[in-house]
Design a protein around this motif. Structure first.
Motif, PDB file in Angstrom:
ATOM      1  N   LYS A 215      54.090  -4.505 141.905  1.00  0.00           N
ATOM      2  CA  LYS A 215      55.542  -4.655 141.760  1.00  0.00           C
ATOM      3  C   LYS A 215      56.141  -5.670 142.724  1.00  0.00           C
ATOM      4  O   LYS A 215      57.307  -6.053 142.567  1.00  0.00           O
ATOM      5  CB  LYS A 215      56.233  -3.301 141.970  1.00  0.00           C
ATOM      6  N   TYR A 216      55.368  -6.102 143.717  1.00  0.00           N
ATOM      7  CA  TYR A 216      55.905  -7.023 144.714  1.00  0.00           C
ATOM      8  C   TYR A 216      54.930  -8.169 144.951  1.00  0.00           C
ATOM      9  O   TYR A 216      53.721  -8.024 144.761  1.00  0.00           O
ATOM     10  CB  TYR A 216      56.170  -6.300 146.040  1.00  0.00           C
TER      11      TYR A 216
ATOM     12  N   HIS B 161      50.313  -4.753 133.467  1.00  0.00           N
ATOM     13  CA  HIS B 161      50.627  -4.880 132.045  1.00  0.00           C
ATOM     14  C   HIS B 161      51.979  -4.250 131.713  1.00  0.00           C
ATOM     15  O   HIS B 161      52.683  -4.713 130.807  1.00  0.00           O
ATOM     16  CB  HIS B 161      49.526  -4.218 131.209  1.00  0.00           C
ATOM     17  N   GLN B 162      52.362  -3.213 132.446  1.00  0.00           N
ATOM     18  CA  GLN B 162      53.638  -2.541 132.219  1.00  0.00           C
ATOM     19  C   GLN B 162      54.830  -3.462 132.430  1.00  0.00           C
ATOM     20  O   GLN B 162      55.832  -3.370 131.713  1.00  0.00           O
ATOM     21  CB  GLN B 162      53.782  -1.352 133.186  1.00  0.00           C
ATOM     22  N   GLY B 163      54.746  -4.320 133.423  1.00  0.00           N
ATOM     23  CA  GLY B 163      55.913  -5.112 133.781  1.00  0.00           C
ATOM     24  C   GLY B 163      56.915  -4.274 134.572  1.00  0.00           C
ATOM     25  O   GLY B 163      56.625  -3.152 135.001  1.00  0.00           O
ATOM     26  N   ARG B 164      58.135  -4.804 134.701  1.00  0.00           N
ATOM     27  CA  ARG B 164      59.137  -4.130 135.519  1.00  0.00           C
ATOM     28  C   ARG B 164      60.429  -3.835 134.763  1.00  0.00           C
ATOM     29  O   ARG B 164      61.401  -3.348 135.352  1.00  0.00           O
ATOM     30  CB  ARG B 164      59.469  -4.991 136.742  1.00  0.00           C
ATOM     31  N   ASP B 165      60.457  -4.109 133.467  1.00  0.00           N
ATOM     32  CA  ASP B 165      61.713  -3.988 132.718  1.00  0.00           C
ATOM     33  C   ASP B 165      62.249  -2.559 132.734  1.00  0.00           C
ATOM     34  O   ASP B 165      63.420  -2.324 133.049  1.00  0.00           O
ATOM     35  CB  ASP B 165      61.519  -4.455 131.274  1.00  0.00           C
ATOM     36  N   THR B 166      61.410  -1.584 132.366  1.00  0.00           N
ATOM     37  CA  THR B 166      61.878  -0.198 132.300  1.00  0.00           C
ATOM     38  C   THR B 166      62.229   0.339 133.676  1.00  0.00           C
ATOM     39  O   THR B 166      63.188   1.104 133.830  1.00  0.00           O
ATOM     40  CB  THR B 166      60.803   0.702 131.657  1.00  0.00           C
ATOM     41  N   GLU B 167      61.487  -0.090 134.682  1.00  0.00           N
ATOM     42  CA  GLU B 167      61.772   0.379 136.039  1.00  0.00           C
ATOM     43  C   GLU B 167      63.076  -0.211 136.570  1.00  0.00           C
ATOM     44  O   GLU B 167      63.859   0.475 137.236  1.00  0.00           O
ATOM     45  CB  GLU B 167      60.605   0.007 136.960  1.00  0.00           C
TER      46      GLU B 167
ATOM     47  N   VAL C 250      58.979   7.354 135.193  1.00  0.00           N
ATOM     48  CA  VAL C 250      58.898   6.129 134.379  1.00  0.00           C
ATOM     49  C   VAL C 250      57.505   5.506 134.443  1.00  0.00           C
ATOM     50  O   VAL C 250      56.855   5.299 133.420  1.00  0.00           O
ATOM     51  CB  VAL C 250      59.957   5.099 134.837  1.00  0.00           C
ATOM     52  N   THR C 251      57.040   5.232 135.677  1.00  0.00           N
ATOM     53  CA  THR C 251      55.790   4.485 135.824  1.00  0.00           C
ATOM     54  C   THR C 251      54.563   5.325 135.521  1.00  0.00           C
ATOM     55  O   THR C 251      53.736   4.957 134.670  1.00  0.00           O
ATOM     56  CB  THR C 251      55.685   3.917 137.255  1.00  0.00           C
ATOM     57  N   LEU C 252      54.428   6.461 136.197  1.00  0.00           N
ATOM     58  CA  LEU C 252      53.199   7.245 136.066  1.00  0.00           C
ATOM     59  C   LEU C 252      53.011   7.892 134.690  1.00  0.00           C
ATOM     60  O   LEU C 252      51.862   7.982 134.234  1.00  0.00           O
ATOM     61  CB  LEU C 252      53.141   8.307 137.166  1.00  0.00           C
TER      62      LEU C 252
END
Length: 267
Positions: A77-78, A155-161, A178-180
């Motif tokens: 994420k960073y 692969h998830q990206g950060r949009d939903t987070e 959200v993530t897990l």
């Protein structure tokens, strides 16, 4: 013809390398009969080894699951200076021999080590004691949760987070809700790999444990002691039990994918 030859060679390799060893172990364990094999598991040192293995596994799985989740979050994420070095360090336990890692713990915490004498004067024993076994197991099992989560989180990206953060969700809410949930299959796989490795670790634990029967012998170490003491049936019985525990973890790892395929067929 080539396809048939390749198919046959693959199955021969699988049978010889993967199936034959556990079959031989079980056969040797049952050589004197099932009752005789089960009787060997009543040995107090054997029971102590089983409990120590389970305790070490639980500690390693809990600690490395939490640390693995946080490390995977940080790495995916960073972007920050030293990220590549951190990725290399996470992979380090996979490239270093477990015996070498055990020697490092002995160098640090042994009676002649850097911190060992001071800790022993304070009544804290790490080398040739359970804490040393825990540290050695934590080190060798560190990468698995991180390795399984990082590709999926990337692969998830950060949009939903980011959307959840804009809605007022905090860090732990985003992580747990959200993530897990989306990464649960990858997390489950990493936890089971950690479990299987923790139960079967020999090299690092052998160096720091001191092989004290009933106190610092895990199942792999106890198997070696039994075999070296010519207690063949007991050694192979313990080995069969350990193999079954490890294989159960590996088979459970494939359960989510099998269930997903079953759901697709039903739909």
């Amino acid at each position: 013809m080539k396809k048939i030859a390749l198919w046959g060679a693959t199955w021969v390799l699988l049978v010889v390398v993967l199936l034959l060893p556990p079959i031989v172990v079980v056969t040797e364990a049952l050589k004197s009969g099932l009752l005789a094999s089960l009787a060997t598991l009543k040995d107090p040192d054997g029971i102590a080894a089983i409990w120590l293995t389970l305790e070490t596994t639980v500690v390693a799985v809990c600690f490395n699951t939490l640390c693995g989740i946080l490390a995977a979050w940080l790495l995916t994420k960073y972007r920050f200076p030293g990220r590549a070095a951190l990725l290399v360090m996470v992979e380090l336990p996979l490239s270093i021999s477990p015996v070498v890692s055990g020697l490092v713990w002995l160098l640090l915490f042994g009676a002649q080590g850097w911190w060992g004498p001071a800790l022993e004067r304070a009544g804290i024993h790490v080398a040739f004691a359970v804490p040393g076994i825990m540290l050695a197991t934590l080190f060798v099992t560190l990468p698995y949760v991180v390795r399984t989560l990082v590709p999926y989180m990337e692969h998830q990206g950060r949009d939903t987070e980011e959307a959840a953060a804009l809605a007022g969700a905090g860090f732990w809410q985003i992580l747990l809700r959200v993530t897990l949930p989306d990464a649960r299959v990858a997390l489950f796989s990493g936890v089971l790999l950690t479990t299987a490795r923790a139960m079967g670790e020999f090299g690092a634990v052998s160096v720091v444990s001191g092989h004290i029967p009933g106190l610092t012998e895990t199942m792999p170490l106890h198997i070696e002691s039994l075999y070296n003491g010519y207690q063949t049936v007991a050694a192979f019985t313990m080995a069969a039990l350990l193999a079954c525990m490890a294989m159960a973890a590996v088979f459970l790892r494939s359960a989510p994918a099998a269930w997903a395929r079953y759901r697709e067929v039903q739909e």
